[in-house]
Design an enzyme around this catalytic site. Sequence first.
Site, PDB file in Angstrom:
ATOM      1  N   ASP A 115      -2.271  -3.899  -1.473  1.00 56.01           N
ATOM      2  CA  ASP A 115      -1.878  -3.573  -2.843  1.00 56.01           C
ATOM      3  C   ASP A 115      -0.364  -3.411  -3.019  1.00 56.01           C
ATOM      4  O   ASP A 115       0.277  -2.622  -2.342  1.00 56.01           O
ATOM      5  CB  ASP A 115      -2.572  -2.265  -3.227  1.00 56.01           C
ATOM      6  N   SER A 165      -0.822  -5.203  -8.592  1.00 53.90           N
ATOM      7  CA  SER A 165      -2.218  -4.774  -8.681  1.00 53.90           C
ATOM      8  C   SER A 165      -2.857  -5.267  -9.985  1.00 53.90           C
ATOM      9  O   SER A 165      -2.778  -6.455 -10.302  1.00 53.90           O
ATOM     10  CB  SER A 165      -2.240  -3.247  -8.582  1.00 53.90           C
TER      11      SER A 165
END
EC number: 3.1.1.3
Lengths: 351, 476
Positions: free
Chosen positions: B166, B47
């Site tokens: 993610d 991320s």
Amino acid sequence: MQDENEPKSVSGRRWWPSWRPTSISILRNTEAKILDCVQNDLWARFVSLPNQDRIWTLTVTNKNLLKAPKPVAQTPLVMVHGFGGGVGLWIRNLDPLCHSRPLFVFDLLGFGRSSRPHFPMDPALAEEQSVSSIEHWRHALAIDRMILLGHSLGGYLATSYAIQYPERVSHLILVDPWGFQHMPLDATSGSAKSGFPRYIEAIMWFFGLFNPLAVIRAAGPLGPKLVNRLRPDFNRKFEDLFDDDTMTQYLYHCNAQTPSGEVGFKAMSESIGWAKRPMLDRVHLLPPSLPVTLVYGGRSWMDSATGARVAEQRPNSYTRTVVIEGAAHQVNADQPEEFNKVVQSICDSVD
Amino acid sequence: MFDLTKEWNLSFAGCGFLGIYHIGVASCLMEQAPYLIKGATKIYGASAGALTASMLASQAPIAKCCEDVIETVKEARKRNLGPLHPSFNLVKVLRTGLQRDLPANAHTLASGRLCVSLTRVSDGQNVIVSQFKSKEDLIQALICSCFIPIYCGLIPPSFQGVRYVDGGISDNLPQSELKNTISISPFSGESDICPRDTSFNFHEFRFTNTSIQINLGNMYRLSKALFPPEPKIMAEICQNGYKDAFRFLEENHLLKLQYPTAGPSPPEVVNTCCCKPIVMETTKDWMLRRLRLLREWHWWLDEQIVDNLPAPIKKVFCEACQQKPGLYAHVSEMLPVRVASYMLLPCTLPVVSAYSVGKRFVEWIPEVPADMRWLAGIAGDVAGGVYRQTRRGGPADKTSDGSLRNCMSLPPSLDNNSLVERDSQLSGFALSALDLSSHYRNIPTGPSSQDSASPLTLCSSPRQICFFVGSQEESD
């Protein structure tokens, strides 16, 4: 060999299914699975205290010691676990540390398999109840003097015990002990100077109404998965012993029972994590002749500088701080070899 | 003790807008111990951590990246609902920023060193990719790693033909358990570089590998991760990152000071501060300053907050906090105006939403065929699975063990053709079915020219490799 006299369940079985998938017997089985790893002679039993409370106790003795008994009976080592733990968390230390002396580990009153009595909400009384249970336990086992080792919350209680019964302790070992520091006055504004938004304080206040681990019990059937999800590190720490989730199962069943020790902890602590009666105020009450060693994990958030402050409070007496690199808060499980070596050398220095 | 004689890695945790903390850490490492970055074998990231990791791996200028983060934050804070406002398009902002600031040869610099943690949509497993064919490819991987479902959008982006979201969902701090990995996390806990809250609470939880202590400070940080704070607080977080990294270097004796003077900032930095001379102040500014109860002339940013940071980053923050363009910004910040704008929200929001949905739709048009194919593929899979389940009574579990079963959304007892067919559906139009199956076969035989094309071959975790070996056996 296990010598158990399981207490008869007083309340009896209820007819409705339990919300939490746990019971005393599941905890017993999970613990037995963990204790299977012990190579030496293991004696597990409940020790009854005068007030009917029962303390689940393990005694580990070197099996080779019986064949060639040493002339002098050596001071036993007694280890006290931390918050939410139990005897199972010492599994990687039981065998190495029992070589030269008998080793006692027990579940603190209100934790693990020990009795779960009602704890008073007054911090001093709650502390007194735990400490006196340790003293009664010692009396019941007829241990004259011991090397007392406490981890985390156990470190706090061990210090408190050593203050009250210094004649019983040969050496005090505190592993990442909790509850030494004062709560700073501006603790509520930790990182940001601007203070926290009100809603965060409100959330924290709301959770403060419950016991620390209430979430796990409230989760009911999802509890074991939740523990597994939140603390996968416990499985990893013990992965060379168990390749499944035995350790998190054990933690779940230890803490999914009726809360008791947690209530005591809540009474002793304030604002998640600070002791109401911090030990730094009291360490000077320890007799100067009592040697103290503080063992900290290098990666732990417990500040090893506390060790220096303890030393300041105890001038002209033996106070040593050891930092074990690479270990987090669970020092004994993260770096067992190093930990055992440190503890063994301390024990050797006693007798 | 950190061992420099062996190889070491860096690992950056995913943390949303707290990525500014990583910038602070990175700036400290670059300033005080550049050999730690240059010598690192692998730089992992999930991320927001992946963005910083990519910046370090591709040697992009750090001040630029800091500027980008601040810009993104400002963009997110501009409107009433913050980042949830429909016209805030995080993916687009990120893409523009990355395209602008990553060097043209970023992919060659990053390939093999930068490891981006991704979560594969089809089975929820963690995948770590480290080979990038082009800069676009790299950017796409980073965007996949930052794509928080629903928060960023509904249809997950694809990287080299596979849909990912993610990386923080499956592994937020890749490889952190290795002893020789320096783990960096903006949440106080048991990472190597992390804030130290003065709390002695031992309650802690793990968010997919990231250790997070339960205390007020972390709750505050968590609340800021997706809803960014104002630039001033960002500056503070950044500086905390710098300080924590510095402390880590100090404690592990990793500091190789070029400067004879010890201390976080070399002395000459102090003079090169950002501030414009005081004479530039206009009457309007002066009026506003008076209205704000006579703060000191550097009121927009407390000097202490950025004191330790290297000069270029300091400058970025100074400018970011200073910018209050004109009277409009000030008027719109007044309480009655803000209250009014919130009260008008039910009226304005549908209009703005419709506009931005339309805009997004226009931007989406080029990707429609691929996305539609993917959705159709999922629908087909589900339907096929249900059909097979009813016909054969659940053959899926026959041949595979637990871990394999989790990795496969397709029952492995299928014959070769249908597996390839379905894979080609998954991979969109980028790879032909034949190509893909040849990738699968190439895996155990070591590196070949084709390997770089497939993200699947590059997973470093043994579990992943085990899965692909397994699937290859079954497809044969």
